[in-house]
Design an enzyme around this catalytic site. Sequence first.
Site, PDB file in Angstrom:
ATOM      1  N   ASP A 123       4.062  80.208  56.194  1.00 36.29           N
ATOM      2  CA  ASP A 123       3.365  80.010  54.945  1.00 36.29           C
ATOM      3  C   ASP A 123       4.508  80.744  53.825  1.00 36.29           C
ATOM      4  O   ASP A 123       5.505  81.521  54.275  1.00 36.29           O
ATOM      5  CB  ASP A 123       2.244  81.067  54.324  1.00 36.29           C
ATOM      6  CG  ASP A 123       1.449  80.909  53.327  1.00 36.29           C
ATOM      7  OD1 ASP A 123       1.930  79.622  52.722  1.00 36.29           O
ATOM      8  OD2 ASP A 123       0.739  81.508  52.903  1.00 36.29           O
ATOM      9  N   ASN A 131      -2.518  69.914  54.989  1.00 35.86           N
ATOM     10  CA  ASN A 131      -1.454  69.585  54.546  1.00 35.86           C
ATOM     11  C   ASN A 131      -1.156  68.210  54.158  1.00 35.86           C
ATOM     12  O   ASN A 131      -0.183  67.882  53.725  1.00 35.86           O
ATOM     13  CB  ASN A 131      -0.383  70.063  55.521  1.00 35.86           C
ATOM     14  CG  ASN A 131      -0.115  71.755  55.245  1.00 35.86           C
ATOM     15  OD1 ASN A 131       0.383  72.293  56.177  1.00 35.86           O
ATOM     16  ND2 ASN A 131      -0.541  72.470  54.027  1.00 35.86           N
TER      17      ASN A 131
END
Length: 198
Positions: free
Chosen positions: A17, A65
């Site tokens: 992340d 994603n």
Amino acid sequence: MNEALTNIPQHVAIIMDGNGRWAKERGQERRYGHQAGVETVRRITEECVRLVVKYLTLYAFSTENWNRPTDEVSALMGLILSSLEDEIFMQNTVKFTVIGNMKRLPDDIQVRLQETMDHTAKNDRMTVAVALSYSSRWEITEAVRRIVTDVHDMEELPQNILKNWKTGGIRAEDITEETISQYLCTNFMPDPDLLIRT
Ligand code: FPP
């Protein structure tokens, strides 16, 4: 042995992340952050091998994603391809595997991932599991689908489950946490001891 090295986690899991924010802070584009992320993954993999960690899970690309802009998704797929370095896995005796819905990935990536999995299958020093097109919901859905498929074809049921289930059907109470665990795609690994969100 150094005291700090007596308490090494068996399974380290990392949620990748902040690559984009990291790049932005440096006045760079997001892909610069992703490239730096790949370099960090390489360093962490080698360090985990050195410390005798047995399993390293990298949450690299989630189901969500897929909603990112097409050019970012393509760039990430390209990075995944270029980071599959068989030599490094073989030198370190690392087994490479994928968790997630591989079928959603582009064909050329699927082929390369499969080749790398086959090529490194016998390596036993550490397993790197890369989560691609993965989410917990996907994993649970797959597990339930596979249980239902097995119930339809009772011959296929693992013996330890079959002995608890009545032939020709399954009662709700026969489904235990252990049953679900056995059907998860992560069933070959212990649960993570250390989870890091970068
Ligand atoms: C998180 O940062 C990172 C990702 C979603 C992609 C990570 C995947 C790769 C770098 C591909 C290669 C993978 C491996 C395992 C070699 P972010 O984009 O969510 O950053 P942000 O939170 O700052 O927006």
